[in-house]
Design an enzyme around this catalytic site. Structure first.
Site, PDB file in Angstrom:
ATOM      1  N   GLU A 154     -10.420   5.362  11.520  1.00  0.00           N
ATOM      2  CA  GLU A 154     -10.306   4.105  12.256  1.00  0.00           C
ATOM      3  C   GLU A 154      -9.808   4.385  13.662  1.00  0.00           C
ATOM      4  O   GLU A 154      -9.016   5.309  13.884  1.00  0.00           O
ATOM      5  CB  GLU A 154      -9.312   3.149  11.578  1.00  0.00           C
ATOM      6  CG  GLU A 154      -9.808   2.497  10.318  1.00  0.00           C
ATOM      7  CD  GLU A 154      -8.774   1.544   9.743  1.00  0.00           C
ATOM      8  OE1 GLU A 154      -7.640   1.468  10.285  1.00  0.00           O
ATOM      9  OE2 GLU A 154      -9.080   0.865   8.750  1.00  0.00           O
ATOM     10  N   ARG A 192      -2.501  -6.676  -5.830  1.00  0.00           N
ATOM     11  CA  ARG A 192      -1.284  -6.699  -6.649  1.00  0.00           C
ATOM     12  C   ARG A 192      -0.220  -7.493  -5.920  1.00  0.00           C
ATOM     13  O   ARG A 192      -0.414  -7.928  -4.782  1.00  0.00           O
ATOM     14  CB  ARG A 192      -0.775  -5.278  -6.888  1.00  0.00           C
ATOM     15  CG  ARG A 192      -0.578  -4.497  -5.579  1.00  0.00           C
ATOM     16  CD  ARG A 192       0.041  -3.157  -5.799  1.00  0.00           C
ATOM     17  NE  ARG A 192      -0.011  -2.293  -4.636  1.00  0.00           N
ATOM     18  CZ  ARG A 192       0.810  -2.350  -3.595  1.00  0.00           C
ATOM     19  NH1 ARG A 192       1.766  -3.266  -3.565  1.00  0.00           N
ATOM     20  NH2 ARG A 192       0.681  -1.513  -2.583  1.00  0.00           N
TER      21      ARG A 192
END
Length: 643
Positions: A200, A297
């Site tokens: 990135e 999560r």
């Protein structure tokens, strides 16, 4: 509604889930390794099952044992917490196949978001903005280097299956790429069993903004607003807050809408977090925020969202897993006040944040704050798991008030003899730029040593230590009294006492005494009119544990004059903590230069490089890859060039 629940995790998250389950009338089952036999989550649960040796890969990461424990105890459902198996789609499928309720998203959603490259492609298709980079399958080092060169430095290497700052490296120049890639791949393989990476573009003034999302099995998806997690050290979050400072309503609407869109794209059910990176160079703007990844999560920092919304996210998880719709719709959710969380780690800022282990002889819980912890006074901090001791959470009307309350709590942290990052947290929270909201993910690195506690005790700290010893030793002369009310604070010799004490010294002449602080002797002068601000001091076997702005140290009557002996010989490379040698870069007889990496240790899920202290030759080498070492072990010895 679920009536019995096994928590497939440990520490503070296991305790957190147990508390909510108990209020809902749900029976709880804990699992534990050898190291956790006396852990707090084991004590809190209605039942506990031993699942293996201390290393996580032999206990908490063995899904078959966890499912067997659930079946054996009659648990209906499994809550994975975070970390370990929480984002493991295969484990989720195995739980469901065993006829148990999985308290988490669908396995297909976990898979869709589990690999960062595939998740970014999916988000691009869904119209969610993503950062520029390389997501290709070709993992040849030459191809990755060419892509990095094309993106332009600095560039970020990230493990495809990564999380929690693991398997991530920032590369500032092309010459550094090969070494960074190798280190990243090795860490990724060790942590996730997958060494693939993506690239990135590194945003030069980045802020880490994330949005809490929640879905149910009735096609409802809501967001619970944003959190700012920009204060990070080595890509590990340190201080989090909600809402994000400087977030205007239009930008909030854009980022939260994008988060809901991302969750809907994977048919999301349960608690999840959409993480974004923002370019903070010109302030937060909707066109300067890009999707990074989704954590499928509950997050470590979820309490700050709970505090500003009044929602119990664990209760929502259990209700949604039971088939119920979301308790609230979007128009029923709002932001109320400001919340901040600090992660209290067992690590020593004065020694490069190396992990600190040992028994918590002193662990005083905070008053007036929310403390999420999995330990207690007398518990053992081992090197097997994450070094987080607790999360300190505050909720106030304004950001300024929240910052002040959290700073006070960190300064008052009273833990001994395990070292903590409390004094570092206090300095970060007290920093004028942090108070003003001028933050990005490079904040801690930019501040450097300004956030570190003093390497040596200050004169005032030494005086406080000396006065605390006098309280312990004397009743009468010299007299130590409270500067507030004049009451005697001395006690009969060796009578136990603990807590905050203010001193005023009444003596005919100045006192001179020798004090040993953490193994080094100091001569201390206490003037007749000396006073101190209240200091936390508590008797321990070897003297007095003194706390000053979160920095705890041992003060004892000095038995020798001068500095303590026993330092390593010149050129000796000693292990700074217990751990495992994962790489040896040199051989005996090799010539080395100052700063050259000699070997790498792994402890508490982190890598630590040991380097040559000067130019010379490796005269002795006692380490090998895979070997376990104890603190203070002689790993290598370098002879200075020319000797």
């Amino acid at each position: 509604m679920i009536t019995s629940l096994l928590i497939a995790n440990r520490g503070e998250i296991a305790c957190r889930v147990i508390r909510t389950a108990r209020t809902m009338g749900i029976r709880t089952v804990a699992v534990y390794s050898d190291a956790d036999a006396r852990a707090l989550h084991v004590r809190m649960a209605d039942e506990a099952v031993h699942i293996g040796p201390s290393p996580a890969r032999e206990s908490y990461l063995v899904g078959e044992r966890i499912i067997a424990a659930a079946k054996a105890t009659g648990a209906e459902a499994i809550h994975p917490g975070y970390g370990f198996l929480s984002e493991n789609a295969d484990f989720a499928e195995a739980v469901i196949a065993a006829g148990l309720v999985w308290v988490g998203p669908k396995p297909a959603s976990i898979r869709a978001m589990g690999l960062k490259d595939a998740a970014k492609r999916l988000m691009q298709q869904a119209g969610v903005p993503t950062t520029p980079g390389y997501l290709g399958d070709d993992q040849n080092p030459d191809r990755l280097k060419a892509e990095a060169d094309a993106i332009g430095y600095p560039v970020l290497i990230k493990a495809v299956a990564g999380g929690g700052g693991k398997g991530m490296r920032k590369v500032d120049a092309a010459a550094d790429f090969a070494d960074a890639l190798l280190s990243c791949q090795r860490e990724a393989a060790s942590s996730f069993g997958d060494d693939r990476v993506l690239l990135e573009k590194y945003i030069l003034s980045p802020r880490h903004i994330e949005v809490q999302v929640f879905g149910d099995s009735h096609s409802n998806v809501v967001h619970l607003f944003e959190r700012d997690c920009s204060l990070q050290r080595r890509h590990q979050k340190v201080i989090e807050e909600a809402p994000a400072p400087g977030m205007d309503p239009a930008t909030r609407a854009a980022i939260c809408d994008a988060a809901v869109k991302a969750a809907r794209a994977v048919d999301y059910v349960g608690a999840g977090t959409i993480e974004f990176i923002a370019d903070a160079s010109t302030g937060l703007r909707a066109d300067g925020i890009w999707f990074m990844e989704m954590n499928t999560r509950l997050q470590v920092e979820h309490p700050v969202t709970e505090e500003i919304t009044g929602v119990d996210l664990v209760e929502w998880q259990l209700r949604v897993a039971s088939g119920e719709p979301l308790p609230k719709q979007q128009d029923e959710l709002s932001i109320n006040g400001w919340a901040m969380e600090a992660r209290l780690y067992a690590e020593d800022p004065a020694k490069g944040f190396l992990p600190s282990t040992g028994r918590l002889e002193i662990f005083c819980e905070h008053e007036g704050v929310r403390l999420e912890t999995g330990v207690y006074e007398g518990a053992e901090i081992t090197g097997f798991y994450d070094p987080m001791i607790a999360k300190i959470v505050v909720h106030e009307e304004t950001r300024e008030e929240a910052c002040e309350a959290l700073a006070r709590a960190c300064a008052a942290t009273d833990i001994f003899p395990v070292k903590t990052n409390a004094p570092f947290l206090w300095r970060a929270l007290d920093d004028k730029d942090f108070r003003a909201g001028r933050i990005d993910t490079g904040f801690i690195a930019a501040k450097g040593d300004a956030l570190l506690p003093p390497a040596e005790p200050t004169d005032d700290m030494l005086k406080q230590a000396a006065a605390a010893l006098l309280v312990q030793e004397y009743y009468g002369e010299p007299t130590l009294v409270s500067p507030e009310d004049g009451d005697l604070l001395g006690a009969p010799q060796r009578e136990p006492w603990r807590g905050a004490i203010g001193f005023r010294l009444n003596a005919a002449t100045n006192l001179r005494t020798a004090v040993n602080v953490d193994g080094r002797a100091h001569v201390v002068d206490l003037p007749v009119d000396w006073r101190s601000a209240p200091v936390v001091a508590e008797p321990v076997d070897d003297g007095v544990a003194v706390n000053d702005d979160g920095l705890s140290f041992l003060a004892a009557p000095a038995r020798v004059s001068g500095a303590a002996a026993g330092t390593a010989a010149d050129g000796a490379i000693l292990s700074p903590m217990p751990g495992r040698v994962i790489a040896v870069e040199v051989a005996a007889g090799d010539s080395v230069t100052k700063g050259q990496k000699l070997l790498t240790l792994e402890a508490m899920k982190m890598e630590h490089s040991l380097v040559a202290p000067f130019d010379g030759t490796v005269a002795e080498l006692n380490a090998y890859a895979g070997g376990q070492v104890s603190e203070g072990a002689l790993l290598a010895r370098v002879e200075r060039a020319g000797e």
